[in-house]
Design an enzyme around this catalytic site. Structure first.
Site, short mmCIF file in Angstrom:
data_model
loop_
_atom_site.label_atom_id
_atom_site.label_comp_id
_atom_site.label_asym_id
_atom_site.label_seq_id
_atom_site.Cartn_x
_atom_site.Cartn_y
_atom_site.Cartn_z
N SER A 77 54.66 0.73 49.27
CA SER A 77 55.40 1.59 48.25
C SER A 77 54.63 3.01 48.04
O SER A 77 53.58 2.88 48.03
CB SER A 77 56.08 0.90 46.95
OG SER A 77 56.68 -0.37 47.28
N1 SAH Z 1 55.31 -3.80 46.93
C1 SAH Z 1 55.13 -3.78 48.13
C2 SAH Z 1 56.42 -3.41 48.98
C3 SAH Z 1 56.50 -4.04 50.01
S1 SAH Z 1 58.07 -3.69 50.83
C4 SAH Z 1 53.95 -2.91 48.77
O1 SAH Z 1 53.74 -1.79 47.94
O2 SAH Z 1 53.34 -3.22 49.76
C5 SAH Z 1 59.14 -4.90 50.35
C6 SAH Z 1 58.69 -6.19 50.83
O3 SAH Z 1 59.79 -7.23 50.36
C7 SAH Z 1 58.33 -6.38 52.13
O4 SAH Z 1 57.09 -7.04 52.49
C8 SAH Z 1 59.46 -7.39 52.66
O5 SAH Z 1 59.05 -8.63 53.61
C9 SAH Z 1 59.93 -8.37 51.31
N2 SAH Z 1 61.11 -8.93 51.07
C10 SAH Z 1 62.17 -8.51 51.45
N3 SAH Z 1 63.28 -9.35 51.06
C11 SAH Z 1 62.67 -10.39 50.51
C12 SAH Z 1 62.93 -11.54 49.80
N4 SAH Z 1 64.18 -11.89 49.76
N5 SAH Z 1 61.98 -12.38 49.48
C13 SAH Z 1 60.66 -12.19 49.10
N6 SAH Z 1 60.32 -10.94 49.96
C14 SAH Z 1 61.35 -9.95 50.46
#
Ligand code: SAH
Length: 227
Positions: A77
Site C-alpha cells: 500500500s
Molecule cells: N497491507 C499490505 C497490502 C497488500 S495488498 C501491504 O501494504 O503490503 C492486499 C492483500 O490482501 C494481498 O496480499 C492479498 O493477497 C490479500 N487478500 C485479498 N483477499 C484476501 C482475503 N480474503 N483474505 C486474506 N488476504 C486477502
C-alpha cells in the site's frame, strides 16, 4: 530480500546507501503535509526500512509515496494510505489487539505492531505470507501472529479484537469481521466496486454499528479462498 537469519549488517548498509536519511525524512514531511498529524504513526513509518518490504529492483523507489507491486498481482500500500488507515484505527482509543486482513508485504503489519500490544494478520496467498513472516522475524517483531486463510472469515480463535484493519476491498462490510469486533472497537476498511471504493470506519456500540466515510481509495479486491 536475501538470506534468512538476523538482519545482516550488509543488508542494513545496502539500505542506508540506497535510502538516505534525507529521502526518508522527505516522505515523512510529505505525509505530514498531506494531513497525517498523528506523531506515533509518523514515527513508526519513519523508523521502518520500507525498502526491505519490496523487491530489490524496486528498492530505490521505496520511499516514494506510492503503491508498488509485490508479485501475485498484489501491491504494497501507498505510505499515505497506511498512515491514514492506522491513524483512523488508533486515534480515538488505542487498541490492545488488532486483526489485520491482507498481510501482503507485511509493511502495514509492522506499522501496527510498533503501536499496539498484539497483531493477528491473515493472508490468503501462502508465498506472500511466508515472505512477510520471515521479513518481520528478521526485523525482530515478536508480537505478531500469522495465519494462512481467507480473511473474510476473520480469526475467531482470538476474537473479539479492539481493532480490525482490512487492506483489500470487499463489496460491503464482511459480516464475520463485524461480529469479531469488540464492543467499543473500531474497524477500518475499504469497501465498494473496483473503481468506486471508499475508506470506512466502523465503530461497534452496544446498540449496533456506526459508519463514517473517510475518503476515496483504490485497493486490490478482497478475494475468497486461499492460494
Ligand atoms: N497491507 C499490505 C497490502 C497488500 S495488498 C501491504 O501494504 O503490503 C492486499 C492483500 O490482501 C494481498 O496480499 C492479498 O493477497 C490479500 N487478500 C485479498 N483477499 C484476501 C482475503 N480474503 N483474505 C486474506 N488476504 C486477502
Amino acid at each position: 530480500m536475501a538470506g534468512s537469519g538476523p538482519l545482516s549488517a550488509e543488508l542494513i548498509q545496502r539500505g542506508i546507501g540506497m535510502t538516505s536519511a534525507r529521502t526518508r525524512a522527505r516522505l515523512i514531511q510529505r505525509l505530514a503535509g498531506a494531513g497525517i498529524e498523528h506523531p506515533e504513526v509518523l514515527e513508526s513509518i519513519a523508523r521502518l526500512p520500507r525498502h526491505l518490504f519490496v523487491d530489490e529492483a524496486l528498492a530505490s523507489r521505496a520511499y516514494e509515496d506510492s503503491a508498488l507491486p509485490i508479485g501475485h498481482g498484489q501491491t504494497i500500500s501507498q505510505p499515505y494510505t497506511v498512515a491514514r488507515m492506522t491513524a483512523a484505527l488508533i486515534e480515538r482509543a488505542k487498541p490492545d489487539t488488532v486483526l489485520e486482513i491482507g498481510t501482503g508485504s507485511g509493511f502495514q503489519t509492522a506499522v501496527l505492531a510498533a503501536l499496539v500490544r498484539r497483531v493477528y494478520s491473515v493472508e490468503r496467498i501462502a508465498s506472500l505470507l511466508d515472505q512477510a513472516e520471515d521479513r518481520l522475524r528478521q526485523l525482530a517483531f515478536r508480537n505478531i501472529r500469522f495465519k494462512h486463510a481467507d480473511g473474510a472469515l476473520g480469526w475467531p480463535e482470538y476474537a473479539p479484537y479492539d481493532g480490525i484493519l482490512v487492506t483489500a476491498a470487499a463489496r460491503g462490510v464482511p459480516r464475520l469481521l463485524a461480529e469479531q469486533l469488540a464492543l467499543g472497537g473500531t474497524m477500518v476498511l475499504p469497501i465498494g466496486e473496483p473503481d468506486a471504493q471508499v475508506l470506512v470506519r466502523v465503530t461497534r456500540h452496544a446498540k449496533g454499528y456506526e459508519q463514517d466515510l473517510l475518503e476515496s481509495v483504490s485497493f486490490v479486491p478482497l478475494l475468497s479462498g486461499v492460494s
